[in-house]
Scaffold this motif. Structure first.
Motif, PDB file in Angstrom:
ATOM      1  N   PRO A 157     117.918  51.451  43.788  1.00 49.65           N
ATOM      2  CA  PRO A 157     116.511  51.540  43.028  1.00 49.65           C
ATOM      3  C   PRO A 157     115.408  50.796  43.685  1.00 49.65           C
ATOM      4  O   PRO A 157     115.929  49.621  44.375  1.00 49.65           O
ATOM      5  CB  PRO A 157     116.823  50.840  41.783  1.00 49.65           C
ATOM      6  CG  PRO A 157     118.118  49.829  42.091  1.00 49.65           C
ATOM      7  CD  PRO A 157     118.914  50.594  42.947  1.00 49.65           C
TER       8      PRO A 157
ATOM      9  N   GLN B 219     110.109  48.362  41.181  1.00 49.40           N
ATOM     10  CA  GLN B 219     109.732  49.305  39.957  1.00 49.40           C
ATOM     11  C   GLN B 219     109.114  48.805  38.878  1.00 49.40           C
ATOM     12  O   GLN B 219     109.974  47.892  38.093  1.00 49.40           O
ATOM     13  CB  GLN B 219     111.025  50.016  39.675  1.00 49.40           C
ATOM     14  CG  GLN B 219     111.171  50.851  38.572  1.00 49.40           C
ATOM     15  CD  GLN B 219     109.924  51.990  38.425  1.00 49.40           C
ATOM     16  OE1 GLN B 219     108.917  52.055  37.852  1.00 49.40           O
ATOM     17  NE2 GLN B 219     110.594  53.094  39.006  1.00 49.40           N
TER      18      GLN B 219
ATOM     19  N   ILE C 221     114.793  54.319  46.052  1.00 47.73           N
ATOM     20  CA  ILE C 221     114.148  55.504  45.417  1.00 47.73           C
ATOM     21  C   ILE C 221     112.588  55.349  45.259  1.00 47.73           C
ATOM     22  O   ILE C 221     112.153  54.069  44.824  1.00 47.73           O
ATOM     23  CB  ILE C 221     114.645  55.276  43.937  1.00 47.73           C
ATOM     24  CG1 ILE C 221     116.168  55.767  44.092  1.00 47.73           C
ATOM     25  CG2 ILE C 221     113.923  56.503  43.112  1.00 47.73           C
ATOM     26  CD1 ILE C 221     116.795  55.445  42.482  1.00 47.73           C
TER      27      ILE C 221
ATOM     28  N   GLU D 151     114.072  57.546  39.346  1.00 47.02           N
ATOM     29  CA  GLU D 151     115.035  56.389  39.084  1.00 47.02           C
ATOM     30  C   GLU D 151     115.929  56.803  37.893  1.00 47.02           C
ATOM     31  O   GLU D 151     116.866  56.442  37.546  1.00 47.02           O
ATOM     32  CB  GLU D 151     114.540  55.111  39.038  1.00 47.02           C
ATOM     33  CG  GLU D 151     115.621  54.034  38.621  1.00 47.02           C
ATOM     34  CD  GLU D 151     115.362  52.628  38.834  1.00 47.02           C
ATOM     35  OE1 GLU D 151     115.693  51.742  38.037  1.00 47.02           O
ATOM     36  OE2 GLU D 151     114.317  52.276  39.293  1.00 47.02           O
TER      37      GLU D 151
ATOM     38  N   TRP E 297     118.505  59.100  38.679  1.00 52.87           N
ATOM     39  CA  TRP E 297     119.593  58.429  39.501  1.00 52.87           C
ATOM     40  C   TRP E 297     120.200  57.766  38.506  1.00 52.87           C
ATOM     41  O   TRP E 297     121.571  57.944  38.491  1.00 52.87           O
ATOM     42  CB  TRP E 297     118.986  57.453  40.325  1.00 52.87           C
ATOM     43  CG  TRP E 297     119.829  56.628  41.051  1.00 52.87           C
ATOM     44  CD1 TRP E 297     120.955  56.809  42.139  1.00 52.87           C
ATOM     45  CD2 TRP E 297     120.112  55.272  40.818  1.00 52.87           C
ATOM     46  NE1 TRP E 297     121.498  55.637  42.440  1.00 52.87           N
ATOM     47  CE2 TRP E 297     121.284  54.719  41.481  1.00 52.87           C
ATOM     48  CE3 TRP E 297     119.622  54.427  39.880  1.00 52.87           C
ATOM     49  CZ2 TRP E 297     121.454  53.228  41.687  1.00 52.87           C
ATOM     50  CZ3 TRP E 297     119.965  52.768  40.002  1.00 52.87           C
ATOM     51  CH2 TRP E 297     120.888  52.277  40.772  1.00 52.87           C
ATOM     52  N   ARG E 298     119.897  57.043  37.492  1.00 51.39           N
ATOM     53  CA  ARG E 298     120.863  56.253  36.543  1.00 51.39           C
ATOM     54  C   ARG E 298     121.482  57.351  35.607  1.00 51.39           C
ATOM     55  O   ARG E 298     122.633  57.259  35.388  1.00 51.39           O
ATOM     56  CB  ARG E 298     119.743  55.610  35.218  1.00 51.39           C
ATOM     57  CG  ARG E 298     119.107  54.304  36.126  1.00 51.39           C
ATOM     58  CD  ARG E 298     118.095  53.864  35.156  1.00 51.39           C
ATOM     59  NE  ARG E 298     117.490  52.459  35.800  1.00 51.39           N
ATOM     60  CZ  ARG E 298     117.994  51.352  35.445  1.00 51.39           C
ATOM     61  NH1 ARG E 298     119.274  51.250  34.625  1.00 51.39           N
ATOM     62  NH2 ARG E 298     117.553  50.422  35.910  1.00 51.39           N
TER      63      ARG E 298
END
Length: 296
Positions: free
Chosen positions: A47, A51, A89, A93, A96-97
């Motif tokens: 990540p 962010q 990323i 995200e 992705w999680r």
């Protein structure tokens, strides 16, 4: 005449940076996948530490994970390659999680060559485009784009496809006390309620009354008006507070641009007056000093 503040110009420009995020959102809504550059092992994807979005709703992650188990990842993540061989990323995200929850081993990605500044800018833009964004979060996104990258409301309006009045009205919400902003974030107040409370000196107390009484926006406007002008006994004060539409609009624009409450008191029939900027913290005072110093 003071020189207009120049906005920082990236090589690609704000509109160009918008392209990946906007195209991705359109593709998601149309359920049409974009072509991935490659598939990357999920353990090599990391990540973005900067962010700005820190909260991910568990229910939405669960729903997305279930969808990924059934259909896979339809839209590739946008990433950039790091010197250690990992892929950071830029956008995606949440996917992705959810993919980790779905126990996927690799993910489709689109690789872009963005610098640190551009990555942060895109992350903020992606947040602004979220469907579940509340008005305060959206306003803070606009504020970040203006403060960190020097974008004007006009430039944001053109690049993001939002009207300037929409951006200005949302940014005025940041003038409200923190507790009122929290009520707005939680959905206890609407943006209409909040805008009505901006002109009040005791917005926190009035907001509690609005929530407790389940008042409509019109009732809130009447409550604020009554608080400003309670009756004949306060007539001198009420007369003093009367301002023409141009002055009120100027106050709104200055407040939106600074992110602080600004009052313009112009002597009727004359050319003099005063501008009062109210700051809520020492950080805001430092920001005022920085802006004033930069103008010389």
């Amino acid at each position: 005449m003071a020189e207009k503040k120049k906005s920082r110009g990236l090589g690609r420009g704000l509109s160009a940076l918008m392209a990946d995020v906007t195209e991705e959102r359109v593709a998601q809504e149309a359920d049409a996948p974009r072509r991935a550059d490659m598939n990357v092992p999920i353990e090599k994807i990391v990540p973005n530490p900067d962010q700005p979005r820190r909260e991910f709703t568990q229910d939405q992650l669960d729903d997305l994970a279930n969808s990924i188990r059934e259909k896979g990842v339809i839209q590739p993540l946008i990433v950039r390659e790091k010197s250690d061989g990992t892929y950071e990323i830029v956008a995606g995200e949440r996917r992705w999680r959810a993919s980790q929850m779905a126990q996927l081993h690799e993910l489709p990605v689109i690789v872009r060559d963005y610098d640190d500044t551009e990555v942060l800018e895109i992350a903020i833009i992606e947040n602004i485009q979220r469907a579940d964004l509340n008005p305060v979060e959206e306003a803070m996104g606009y504020r970040q784009l203006m403060d960190k990258f020097g974008h004007t409301q006009e430039r944001l309006s053109e690049a993001l496809g939002k009207s300037r009045s929409h951006i200005a009205n949302l940014m005025r919400l940041l003038q409200l006390p923190a507790d009122v902003q929290d009520m707005l974030k939680k959905g206890q107040l609407t943006a209409g309620h909040a805008r009505a409370l901006i002109t009040s000196e005791n917005a926190s107390d009035l907001a509690k009354k609005v929530v407790k009484g389940g008042m409509s926006v019109r009732q809130t406007e009447a409550l604020v008006k009554k608080a400003i002008n309670p009756g004949p006994a306060s007539k001198p004060k009420a007369e003093k507070s009367q301002k023409d539409a141009d002055t009120i609009a100027l106050e709104g624009d200055l407040s939106a641009n600074l992110g602080m409450k600004v009052s313009v008191d112009h002597k009727a029939g004359g050319e003099s007056g005063q501008v009062v900027i109210r700051y809520a913290s020492l950080d805001e005072l430092d920001e005022i000093c920085r802006i004033l110093s930069a103008s010389h």
